[in-house]
Write a protein that holds these residues in place. Sequence first.
Motif, PDB file in Angstrom:
ATOM      1  N   ARG A  71      -0.594  -9.771   2.120  1.00  0.00           N
ATOM      2  CA  ARG A  71       0.467  -8.843   2.167  1.00  0.00           C
ATOM      3  C   ARG A  71       1.245  -9.436   3.514  1.00  0.00           C
ATOM      4  NH1 ARG A  71      -3.346  -5.594  -0.163  1.00  0.00           N
ATOM      5  NH2 ARG A  71      -2.693  -4.524  -2.099  1.00  0.00           N
TER       6      ARG A  71
ATOM      7  N   ASN B 275       0.825  -1.199  -0.014  1.00  0.00           N
ATOM      8  CA  ASN B 275      -0.022  -0.030   0.032  1.00  0.00           C
ATOM      9  C   ASN B 275       0.797   1.363  -0.023  1.00  0.00           C
ATOM     10  OD1 ASN B 275      -2.609  -1.594   0.240  1.00  0.00           O
ATOM     11  ND2 ASN B 275      -1.961  -2.164   2.300  1.00  0.00           N
TER      12      ASN B 275
ATOM     13  N   ASN C 207       2.103   7.812  -0.097  1.00  0.00           N
ATOM     14  CA  ASN C 207       2.471   9.142  -1.307  1.00  0.00           C
ATOM     15  C   ASN C 207       1.117   9.840  -1.103  1.00  0.00           C
ATOM     16  OD1 ASN C 207       4.820   8.689  -2.404  1.00  0.00           O
ATOM     17  ND2 ASN C 207       3.974   7.620  -4.074  1.00  0.00           N
TER      18      ASN C 207
HETATM   19  N1  LIG Z   1       7.062   8.778  -3.720  1.00  0.00           N
HETATM   20  C1  LIG Z   1       7.296   8.042  -4.577  1.00  0.00           C
HETATM   21  N2  LIG Z   1       6.331   7.302  -5.007  1.00  0.00           N
HETATM   22  C2  LIG Z   1       6.595   6.436  -6.143  1.00  0.00           C
HETATM   23  C3  LIG Z   1       7.684   6.478  -6.868  1.00  0.00           C
HETATM   24  N3  LIG Z   1       7.566   5.615  -7.886  1.00  0.00           N
HETATM   25  C4  LIG Z   1       6.283   4.962  -7.819  1.00  0.00           C
HETATM   26  N4  LIG Z   1       5.648   5.526  -6.881  1.00  0.00           N
HETATM   27  C5  LIG Z   1       4.349   5.535  -6.422  1.00  0.00           C
HETATM   28  O1  LIG Z   1       4.089   4.114  -5.860  1.00  0.00           O
HETATM   29  C6  LIG Z   1       3.017   3.888  -5.893  1.00  0.00           C
HETATM   30  C7  LIG Z   1       2.979   2.507  -6.288  1.00  0.00           C
HETATM   31  O2  LIG Z   1       1.802   1.761  -5.971  1.00  0.00           O
HETATM   32  P1  LIG Z   1       1.388   0.440  -6.158  1.00  0.00           P
HETATM   33  O3  LIG Z   1       2.586  -0.620  -5.846  1.00  0.00           O
HETATM   34  O4  LIG Z   1       1.084   0.181  -7.681  1.00  0.00           O
HETATM   35  O5  LIG Z   1       0.290   0.057  -4.959  1.00  0.00           O
HETATM   36  P2  LIG Z   1       0.187  -0.149  -3.726  1.00  0.00           P
HETATM   37  O6  LIG Z   1      -0.487   1.156  -2.997  1.00  0.00           O
HETATM   38  O7  LIG Z   1       1.724  -0.112  -3.039  1.00  0.00           O
HETATM   39  O8  LIG Z   1      -0.503  -1.150  -3.442  1.00  0.00           O
HETATM   40  P3  LIG Z   1      -0.139  -2.636  -3.333  1.00  0.00           P
HETATM   41  O9  LIG Z   1       1.207  -2.789  -4.068  1.00  0.00           O
HETATM   42  O10 LIG Z   1      -0.934  -3.521  -3.966  1.00  0.00           O
HETATM   43  O11 LIG Z   1       0.190  -3.024  -2.035  1.00  0.00           O
HETATM   44  C8  LIG Z   1       2.266   4.540  -7.091  1.00  0.00           C
HETATM   45  O12 LIG Z   1       1.432   5.631  -6.426  1.00  0.00           O
HETATM   46  C9  LIG Z   1       3.507   5.457  -7.732  1.00  0.00           C
HETATM   47  O13 LIG Z   1       2.873   6.777  -8.104  1.00  0.00           O
HETATM   48  C10 LIG Z   1       8.714   7.108  -6.244  1.00  0.00           C
HETATM   49  O14 LIG Z   1       9.725   7.252  -7.010  1.00  0.00           O
HETATM   50  N5  LIG Z   1       8.362   8.003  -5.195  1.00  0.00           N
END
Ligand SMILES: Nc1nc2c(ncn2[C@@H]2O[C@H](COP(=O)(O)OP(=O)(O)OP(=O)(O)O)[C@@H](O)[C@H]2O)c(=O)[nH]1
Length: 591
Positions: free
Chosen positions: A569, A454, A459
């Motif tokens: 998870r 999550n 973010n």
């Molecule tokens: N702060 C930050 N956010 C990032 C970066 N790269 C990707 N993200 C964010 O990481 C998030 C990844 O979300 P996901 O892994 O798809 O989904 P989740 O919310 O983690 O949900 P689950 O993986 O299913 O647990 C996205 O909102 C991206 O915008 C980064 O370099 N920095």
Amino acid sequence: MRDKTLFNYFGRSIKRLVMASFVFVLLLPIMFFLHSLFQNSWHQVEQKMLEKHQLISEALVEPLTLFVTTRQQSLQTIGQELTKLSNEVAVVLGKEDKRARIQYILDTHQKSFGNFVALSYSSTPHSELSCISTAPPKQPGSNKPDYSHLKLTGLPAAANGIEGQDAMSPVFASSISGKPVVLIQHKILNQHSIVDGMLYAEISLEHIASICSKIDFGGRGHCAVVDNIGQVVAHPSPDWVDEVKDLSKLSIVQKMLAGQSGTAEFYSPALKTDMVAGFSAIPKLGWGVMIPQSKAELTEMLDHFRLNTLIWLAFGVLVALLMAGFLTRKITRPINRLIRRTNLSAHSNNTMSIGRAPDDTPSEIKQLWSSFSNLLTGLQQSNREIKRLNLSLQEEIEIATTELRQANKDLYKTSTQDYLTSLSNRRHFTDHLEAILEVNTGHRVGIIIIDMDNFKQVNDLYGHETGDIAIKHLATILKDCVRNVDLAARLGGDEFVVYINDATDQEVTAIAEKIRQSVQESPLHLSGLSLSLTLSIGTVNQTNEGGLSLQTLLSQADKAMYRAKTSGRNKIVSHPDKETSPEKPKQPQTA
Ligand SMILES: Nc1nc2c(ncn2[C@@H]2O[C@H](COP(=O)(O)OP(=O)(O)OP(=O)(O)O)[C@@H](O)[C@H]2O)c(=O)[nH]1
């Protein structure tokens, strides 16, 4: 080829070159001279010597002729007196008186002329001598000389004489003196030119011997005179003179008797050696005069002359070589000095000048020296400038190299590292793993794929920067948990991967668990905020039998990780399905 080598040898140094030039320049004329000396000189010298001999013999012709002629004239004078007497006494005197008068005339002239061994008279050509006057006076009762056996040869007329009036004999031993003499016969003619009597004169040859004895040169150089049948008239050997030696067998004598003059070589049986001579015939007498000399003596003279010439030649060559050495030194010494100074200057690190040429240096070399000095000074300045430039260039290169090295380092970092976490990036991880898979067969390859749970909410709730901090926080924990032989990398976003080198499934799971636990137990503290994070982890661990695909491994680990997600998870799922779930999964929470 040999010539080329010889020229190369002499061409290698000025000293050799100059010396060789001198020697060659000298040798050529010397060789021509020696050739002429040894080839022609014997003939020339012999010719010259013999010509001189012949000249002497020619010079003797006149006195010898004169010797006979004067005696002829004396007889002529006596003859005239006897003719006069004959004309007078034919009328006045008796036979005995006439004989006494003739004897008186003969005695008178024998005393006054003193040239004759004997003067005699016979009334007719073949009659016995009626009067004879000898010196010393003949003893009474002694035999009168007999001239009948002598073969007389006609003499040319003396001054005022009549042709055919005089004749001369070959040399014979006088019955009066016992010494060799020649006989001159003079016909006494009356007013009707009829032979009225014969006048005979035995002529001593001592005067001729005395003339010839004056010609004495070298060891065996002498004068010899032969009569009209080749008998000795005069010769340095007294025995030959006394025994009236017959030399008519000698070729040179035969030439003279044939009226020839010139030079000749002949073998002397008496001296048992080869002789050379100049000779002349004495036409009026039928005699010959020769000036012979031993050929060996001439050869010795020539050898002596050659030796002298060679000594002077050798001396000349020696002096020339010394001169050549001296002149060569004048040229090479300043050049060698210039070379030494230049070498010193080179060893002095281009700080020392070669100075001025010595005063006694030849002008051309002085100019060379001066040009060289200028050239060297210019070179030294250039060298110093080049050195200075080199130094500054070296410094600049060092700086540029350092910068380049840093840039390369940065570039490498950029191309291999993740900018946010400083872990390896996806590309570096992929390259590294593919290389390992290719070479590291027989070992186990473990892959752990990690994804934050999550994270999007982090973010969304706390901002992107906090999300970054959370990503870096996870990276730090990863670094602590993996071994030196392992490799952790960020694949992108909140997804990470770890390569586990040659471990058992349990060890891989243990490392994954350690990571998961560390993150769970290390909440992120941010200005009064405590953020708990959890991870979903998928693992795979297989033996690399060769041909193991990285993509397959990643895909298997990824699928396992998704199964961890989908199954709640905060857990670990291993491929093939084997779940490790320590506790109930949590949502990211703030304290
Ligand atoms: N702060 C930050 N956010 C990032 C970066 N790269 C990707 N993200 C964010 O990481 C998030 C990844 O979300 P996901 O892994 O798809 O989904 P989740 O919310 O983690 O949900 P689950 O993986 O299913 O647990 C996205 O909102 C991206 O915008 C980064 O370099 N920095």
